[in-house]
Write a protein that holds these residues in place. Structure first.
Motif, mmCIF file in Angstrom:
data_model
loop_
_atom_site.group_PDB
_atom_site.id
_atom_site.type_symbol
_atom_site.label_atom_id
_atom_site.label_comp_id
_atom_site.label_asym_id
_atom_site.label_seq_id
_atom_site.Cartn_x
_atom_site.Cartn_y
_atom_site.Cartn_z
ATOM 1 N N GLY A 641 -23.724 -48.159 -5.262
ATOM 2 C CA GLY A 641 -24.883 -47.656 -4.547
ATOM 3 C C GLY A 641 -24.499 -46.623 -3.502
ATOM 4 O O GLY A 641 -25.092 -45.543 -3.432
ATOM 5 N N LEU A 656 -32.812 -38.632 -0.287
ATOM 6 C CA LEU A 656 -32.362 -39.686 -1.192
ATOM 7 C C LEU A 656 -31.120 -40.358 -0.644
ATOM 8 O O LEU A 656 -31.003 -41.583 -0.660
ATOM 9 C CB LEU A 656 -32.045 -39.095 -2.571
ATOM 10 N N THR A 659 -32.106 -42.668 2.237
ATOM 11 C CA THR A 659 -32.810 -43.865 1.781
ATOM 12 C C THR A 659 -31.876 -44.795 1.024
ATOM 13 O O THR A 659 -31.891 -46.016 1.211
ATOM 14 C CB THR A 659 -33.995 -43.471 0.872
ATOM 15 N N GLN A 660 -31.052 -44.209 0.163
ATOM 16 C CA GLN A 660 -30.140 -45.035 -0.635
ATOM 17 C C GLN A 660 -29.184 -45.809 0.271
ATOM 18 O O GLN A 660 -28.952 -46.995 0.054
ATOM 19 C CB GLN A 660 -29.361 -44.141 -1.601
ATOM 20 N N VAL A 663 -31.215 -48.619 2.007
ATOM 21 C CA VAL A 663 -31.590 -49.685 1.073
ATOM 22 C C VAL A 663 -30.366 -50.490 0.687
ATOM 23 O O VAL A 663 -30.387 -51.730 0.654
ATOM 24 C CB VAL A 663 -32.259 -49.094 -0.188
ATOM 25 N N ILE A 666 -29.501 -52.911 3.419
ATOM 26 C CA ILE A 666 -30.426 -54.044 3.551
ATOM 27 C C ILE A 666 -30.305 -54.975 2.349
ATOM 28 O O ILE A 666 -30.328 -56.197 2.483
ATOM 29 C CB ILE A 666 -31.877 -53.534 3.711
ATOM 30 N N VAL A 667 -30.154 -54.401 1.155
ATOM 31 C CA VAL A 667 -30.002 -55.243 -0.035
ATOM 32 C C VAL A 667 -28.774 -56.119 0.103
ATOM 33 O O VAL A 667 -28.797 -57.319 -0.209
ATOM 34 C CB VAL A 667 -29.912 -54.368 -1.308
ATOM 35 N N ALA A 670 -29.555 -58.881 2.394
ATOM 36 C CA ALA A 670 -30.491 -59.815 1.766
ATOM 37 C C ALA A 670 -29.782 -60.687 0.736
ATOM 38 O O ALA A 670 -30.006 -61.901 0.675
ATOM 39 C CB ALA A 670 -31.626 -59.038 1.095
ATOM 40 N N PHE A 865 -40.554 -43.978 4.330
ATOM 41 C CA PHE A 865 -39.639 -44.911 3.669
ATOM 42 C C PHE A 865 -38.359 -45.091 4.485
ATOM 43 O O PHE A 865 -37.986 -46.209 4.825
ATOM 44 C CB PHE A 865 -39.295 -44.414 2.269
ATOM 45 N N LEU A 869 -37.269 -48.379 6.617
ATOM 46 C CA LEU A 869 -36.034 -49.090 6.291
ATOM 47 C C LEU A 869 -35.137 -49.184 7.518
ATOM 48 O O LEU A 869 -34.502 -50.219 7.766
ATOM 49 C CB LEU A 869 -35.306 -48.363 5.155
ATOM 50 N N VAL A 956 -39.271 -55.682 4.570
ATOM 51 C CA VAL A 956 -37.959 -56.088 5.093
ATOM 52 C C VAL A 956 -38.109 -57.353 5.920
ATOM 53 O O VAL A 956 -37.299 -58.283 5.835
ATOM 54 C CB VAL A 956 -37.341 -54.949 5.917
ATOM 55 N N ASN B 39 -29.668 -47.808 -10.860
ATOM 56 C CA ASN B 39 -28.832 -46.698 -10.393
ATOM 57 C C ASN B 39 -28.595 -45.695 -11.513
ATOM 58 O O ASN B 39 -28.650 -44.483 -11.287
ATOM 59 C CB ASN B 39 -27.495 -47.232 -9.869
ATOM 60 N N LEU B 77 -36.810 -41.312 -5.092
ATOM 61 C CA LEU B 77 -37.086 -41.986 -3.822
ATOM 62 C C LEU B 77 -37.988 -43.192 -4.068
ATOM 63 O O LEU B 77 -37.745 -44.297 -3.582
ATOM 64 C CB LEU B 77 -37.769 -40.999 -2.867
ATOM 65 N N ILE B 80 -35.951 -45.941 -5.775
ATOM 66 C CA ILE B 80 -35.004 -46.680 -4.929
ATOM 67 C C ILE B 80 -35.727 -47.808 -4.195
ATOM 68 O O ILE B 80 -35.286 -48.959 -4.181
ATOM 69 C CB ILE B 80 -34.347 -45.725 -3.897
ATOM 70 N N LEU B 91 -34.022 -62.158 -5.979
ATOM 71 C CA LEU B 91 -33.284 -63.050 -5.081
ATOM 72 C C LEU B 91 -34.099 -64.304 -4.816
ATOM 73 O O LEU B 91 -33.561 -65.424 -4.804
ATOM 74 C CB LEU B 91 -32.986 -62.332 -3.770
#
Lengths: 996, 156
Positions: A641, A656, A659-660, A663, A666-667, A670, A865, A869, A956, B39, B77, B80, B91
């Motif tokens: 990622g 992008l 944001t990537q 994310v 946070i992923v 999580a 976004f 985030l 979130v 991805n 965007l 994602i 999850l």
């Protein structure tokens, strides 16, 4: 006529309510409705018979009414009452009224489900009436299937009995099959003609027949519908089985009304289509065969009702045969027989109902001496049976003679085949006489070897309906002129030749001789019934169509189970294998077939750094497969990622990349939070041969995608649509960040859909973890004791006091919270002073920065976004530093409220322009100046972005509250397990999981 | 248009590994496979945007084809953030299946197996039916367990 139709339906709908008030006497009330309709019909009868039967519109045409319904489908509520409709309506309304009247005595007052039954029976009358008066093919189909469904319900009235359920279903399946074939035929015909109006279709038949095969096949398909409804071979078996219905239903549906729908359809189409294409093959062959087989089978039955049922099958065969003749003689004879049959068969069914009701059996081997016990009933039955047998001077004889006449005329002008048909008809009528006699003898005679059956007296009200019908049979037999007047106009639809009349006495003709012969041979057949029965038993039994039907249905069941078993294996992996294989094979073979272009312009990479980033991503992906520790695998996926974020950045996509990165972070948090209670090792491995298969499939999929992507890019011929985006974004959307403007303005609908998905997913997560409610109420800091959250056990697993825990506790003495709001509530051994300080320093700056990203996003990288985030990340830090109480303190507004506010804001932005005369999601640019800050420009789509921001924060937050706070609380409330590596029985956890 | 081999290979590997992983029984691996496939899809969309270019921030003097294509970017965007939501949901499922069954594993559906193995005999359709010669069967005979009707009902 629409009033009558509406009234029938309306009263049918109201019937269950009336039944609750009046009980079974409601049947009298229901009977009044069709009776009233009959009175109206008789009063206006002249209008239908004097009209020009060919006429579609105009003063001399039969009365019609057309209401447009769905013009696009050429579907209209067209009704037209010509002579044919009127004659069949007589039967429907008249017999309908008498049967409903009869029901009031047939059923017991305390029978269950009488309300729905009465409603269905009356609704059936309404549907039949609609069927014969509609002038639109599709409406006819609608009424047709309405009668099918109602007949299913009526046959299955005694739902507790297997026989009723099974035969109801059989009748439904068989007639629906025919109905569907008929629908196809109707659509073929309607599309060819360009109209679905039946009267026009018949008038334009010669022109339509010029289309050849299409129309011929359409007509055959429509005939299939007719013969399935009228129980002709090979569909005849459903009718005897349908005798499981209550007897009034049999009298109405299976004698007078529903089975006549097929005859009506043949009669309706005969003026235009008789004798064309495959008409004769279907009508003549099947009709004659059915007549003979039905009569033959009727002689073998011991159940009175089955004698009648097979007799009906036989008579329906004759009716189709004579209706399908397609000349004036046939038309007159057909309608005459139709009326006669309706009268005598309904009489006989009602008589059987009375016998069954009073004696408790219909078996002719048990019944004996009834003619003594119920002489009036015997008289009625005798009239009915004699009319069926064709004994003068009854209506049945009049009709039968005209049928003979029609076939005789046909034979005189035709060849040997027509003589054969005449012979068949005569033979069938001999059988008819024989089973009629068998019916009377079986039902009423005193048999030498049986004792007299106990028989309760029959009340007048009970006997009234069959008596009226029998009286009509006698009356119109002696005086057939009114019947003749009623049926003649229909025959005008056929070319003018011949022209017989219904009359009792035609003089001494060959036909009279045939009638006499029929009676004589029929009587002999009855006289020597033992010998006939012995002969019947000795001949080879015909394969029963019902067996074939059951074999077909059984085979269908088998096939369904087989197919289901082979395809629905219950294994997700199997399904995925199939889906993915198809996903590979289909597009690749398509490419090979169309000879897709292959790119000739290749570069290794855009920049060397891109190649390095690509290598990182690939390495991460491969490592993720090899990893056997859960979090190692997760980390490796994260590497791909982050590598991707780098690629985005290099490609020229800062939004992008940003944001990537967010994310991915946070992923990662999580996943760690959610999976912390799972064992560390990924112990499950699929066995070897499957691994090879999976690897092969994965490889093939990757390669296929590469090939497809290459071909897709080589296939581009037009310039990208997005070349106009920069201009659009700046001029129309008022923002310099083209991607952001695309999201909130140019393609705002997409984004709106997306945030709806986010809200759904957030709610889904909360529901999966909290199970009940969203868990929006979290304890506030003031209610939580210092150092109470997430305390470790003071004793380690060996039972020693844990020195580290004790040391940590000794230091944590301050009750005031220096850095965070609720940091004190966390158990001392869980706290990290550095994390708390850093959080204190960072949180507000990060929140402010996230708002900056949100607002600046219209012109610079950022937007709702990434802003959302980032705010979520700030909350994550708060949670990690201060525990769940800190998180609750940091978010006074619950996640649900955030999601709702976000979606609400977005929706309002979407709708607000409508009030200013704009379109949904139209944006406006507002210029204003502020002191100190100077000139400013505000675009309304920013408000939409605020909605996006709120939804993302809500998502979130839901993730944190669920996988963080709630999972914390659960693991705290149950004893810790020293080792997570082995799957072990944990009943308390199970109970807890279920209970919550 | 020019095809970038690096992006193409990266995409292929991500798809291949992702497919390999989602065919596994372990739910965690399935989830990781899905992330990788997402991805990969993003790389695919990105590569349709053409060669690296300027960040799509509007400048008056920049020709429109100098930017990296903004449309695929907007799509990515969206993708994602959606995949974040999907991952979070997965999850939740993993956690729940662990709490309920102590399993981090895709289970076979037993009901499907049962359906596949059921006999085609159905009493409602296939049981032998006695000939009934009256509608007025005594109520007690109807309900007694000895009658074929009652037995057929019991088997349902």
């Amino acid at each position: 006529m629409l009033i009558v139709l509406t009234l029938l339906f309306v009263v049918a709908f109201a019937a269950p309510l009336i039944f609750r008030k009046l009980g079974r006497s409601t049947f009298y009330l229901l009977a009044a409705v069709p009776a009233g309709g009959l009175v109206w019909l008789l009063a206006t009868f002249g209008r239908y018979t004097v009209a020009d039967q060919h006429g579609v519109a105009g003063p001399n045409a039969p009365p019609s009414q057309v209401v447009a319904w769905i013009p696009q489908l050429q579907l209209e509520l067209a009704f037209r009452m010509d002579a044919l409709s009127a004659v069949v309506s007589l039967l429907i309304l008249g017999v309908g009224a008498l049967v409903l009247f009869y029901c009031a005595r047939y059923f017991k007052a305390d029978d269950a489900h009488l309300g729905p039954f009465g409603a269905q029976l009356l609704a059936f009358a309404a549907a039949m009436f609609g069927l014969v008066i509609t002038d639109d093919l599709l409406m006819l189909y609608v009424f047709w299937e309405l009668t099918t469904i109602l007949s299913y319900l009526l046959i299955g009235f005694a739902r507790q009995r297997l026989a009723a359920r099974r035969s109801a279903l059989m009748a439904l399946m068989v007639t629906t099959l025919g109905g569907l074939a008929m629908l196809v035929g109707m659509i073929m015909l309607g599309q060819t003609a360009g109209t679905y109006r039946i009267s026009e279709l018949i008038n334009r038949a010669p022109e339509l027949l010029a289309h050849g095969t299409v129309v011929n096949i359409a007509v055959v398909l429509i005939l299939v519908g007719a013969i399935s409804k009228s129980a002709l071979i090979p569909f005849h078996f459903w009718l005897p089985a349908a005798m499981a219905a209550p007897t009034p239903v049999s009298a109405y549906l299976h004698a007078a009304a529903m089975v006549k729908a097929g005859i009506y359809l043949v009669a309706r189409f005969a003026p235009g289509f008789a004798g064309t294409g495959y008409w004769d093959a279907v009508v003549t062959v099947l009709g004659l065969l059915t007549m003979l087989v039905g009569g033959w089978q009727a002689l073998r039955q011991f159940d009175l009702k089955l004698i009648l049922a097979y007799g009906t099958v036989s008579q329906l065969g004759l009716l189709v045969l004579v209706t399908g003749l397609g000349d004036r003689d046939g038309a007159v004879a057909a309608l005459g027989l139709l009326l006669a049959h309706g009268l005598f068969k309904a009489t006989l069914f009602l008589v059987v109902g009375i016998i069954d009701h009073q004696s408790g059996t219909r078996d002719i081997r048990q019944l004996s001496g009834i003619h003594r016990a119920a002489p009036a009933l015997f008289g009625v039955a005798l009239v009915g049976a004699a009319s069926m047998a064709g004994v003068p001077p009854l209506l049945g004889f009049v009709a039968k003679e005209s049928v003979y006449e029609a076939f005789f005329q046909q034979a005189q002008h035709g060849g040997w085949a027509d003589w054969l048909v005449l012979a068949g008809v005569v033979a069938g009528s001999m059988l008819t006489f024989a089973y009629s006699a068998r019916f009377v003898w079986g039902g009423f005679a005193t048999k030498p070897d049986a004792e007299a059956t106990a028989f309760k007296p029959v009340s007048y009200a009970f006997l009234a309906s069959p008596a009226v019908l029998a009286a009509a049979t006698v009356c119109f037999g002696l005086w057939p002129a009114p019947v003749d007047a009623a049926v003649q106009p229909y025959s005008w639809l056929f070319p003018a030749d011949g022209g017989i009349h219904l009359a009792l006495w035609h003089g001494v003709t060959p036909v009279l001789g045939l009638a006499a012969l029929t009676l004589a041979v029929g009587a002999l057949l009855f006289r020597y019934r033992r010998e006939v029965a012995r002969f019947q038993d000795s001949t080879i039994r015909v394969v029963e169509a019902e067996r074939i039907y059951r074999a077909v249905v059984g085979a269908l069941d088998e096939a369904a189970i087989w197919v289901t078993g082979r395809t629905q294996r219950g294994s997700l992996i199997f399904y995925l294998f199939v889906i993915l294989t198809v996903a590979i094979v289909t597009p690749v073979s398509a490419l090979l077939f169309i000879g897709a272009p292959w790119p000739d312009d290749w570069v290794w990479f855009d920049s060397p750094v891109q190649a390095i980033a690509g290598a990182i991503v690939i390495a991460g992906a491969l490592a993720a497969v090899r990893a056997n520790k859960r979090f190692l695998a997760v980390l490796m996926v994260s590497v791909t990622g982050y590598g991707l974020a780098l690629i985005f950045a290099l490609q020229g996509a800062p939004d992008l990349a940003l944001t990537q990165m967010l994310v991915e972070t946070i992923v990662l948090v999580a996943i760690v939070l959610a999976l912390r209670s799972l064992p560390a090792r990924l112990w499950l491995r699929t066995p070897g041969r499957y691994r090879l298969l999976r690897a092969g499939l994965g490889l093939a999929f990757g390669l296929a995608m590469m090939g497809l992507a290459a071909v897709a890019m080589a296939s581009r011929t037009a310039p990208p649509v997005s070349l106009a985006f920069p201009e659009l974004a700046y001029e129309g959307g008022g923002g310099a960040n083209i991607v952001n403007v695309t999201l909130v303005d140019l393609r705002a609908w997409d984004t709106f859909g997306e945030i709806s998905v986010l809200a759904l997913a957030a709610t889904g997560v909360a529901s999966l973890i909290f199970v009940r409610g969203r868990g929006d109420k979290r304890p506030r800091a003031v209610t939580v004791a210092t150092g109470s959250v997430d305390r470790m056990s003071e004793l380690d697993e060996l039972g020693h006091r844990s020195a580290a825990v004790l040391t940590a506790r000794r230091f944590a003495t301050a009750t005031r919270d220096a850095w965070l709001v609720a940091g004190r509530t966390l158990a001392p051994e869980r706290r990290s002073i550095i994390l708390e300080v850093v959080t204190r320093l960072l949180f507000h700056s990060v929140m402010v920065f996230s708002i900056y990203l949100l607002l600046a996003g219209h012109n610079l990288p950022g937007g709702g976004f990434s802003g959302g985030l980032l705010a979520g990340l700030a909350l994550t830090i708060r949670y990690l530093a201060g525990g769940r109480v800190e998180l609750a303190e940091a978010t006074p507004v619950s996640a649900g409220v955030l999601l709702a506010a976000g979606l609400g804001t977005a929706s309002l932005t979407a709708l607000a322009p409508l009030f200013f005369g704009g379109e949904v999601f139209q944006s406006a640019i507002i210029h204003f100046s502020l002191p100190v800050f100077g000139e400013h420009k505000f675009v309304t789509s920013t408000i939409f972005d605020i909605g996006v921001y709120l939804v993302v924060v809500g998502l979130v937050l839901d993730v944190l509250r669920s996988f963080g706070s709630e999972v914390d609380e659960r693991s705290e409330s149950r004893p810790r397990h020293p080792e997570h590596g082995v799957p072990h029985e944990a009943p308390e956890a199970l109970e807890e999981g279920v209970a919550r | 248009m020019t095809v970038n081999l690096t992006l193409l290979v990266v995409m292929g590997v991500l798809f291949a590994v992702g497919v390999y992983l989602i065919l596994e029984r372990s739910l965690t691996r399935v989830m990781l496979g899905l992330i990788l496939i997402t991805n990969g899809a993003n790389v695919l969309i990105l590569s349709t945007g053409g060669a690296a270019g300027l960040a799509p921030l509007f400048g008056k003097d920049i020709p429109p084809d100098a930017y990296n294509d903004p449309l695929p970017q907007a799509l990515i965007l969206t993708s994602i953030v959606i995949s974040f939501a999907v991952t979070a949901f997965l999850l939740g499922i993993i956690y729940r299946s662990w709490i309920l069954g102590r399993q981090d594993e895709v289970q076979d559906d037993i009901e499907d197996r049962r359906v596949a193995n059921q006999p085609s005999f159905d009493a409602e359709d296939d049981a032998e039916m006695p000939a009934e010669t009256t509608e007025f069967i005594k109520a007690e005979a109807e309900e007694s367990p000895g009658t074929p009707t009652a037995r057929a009902k019991g088997e349902e």
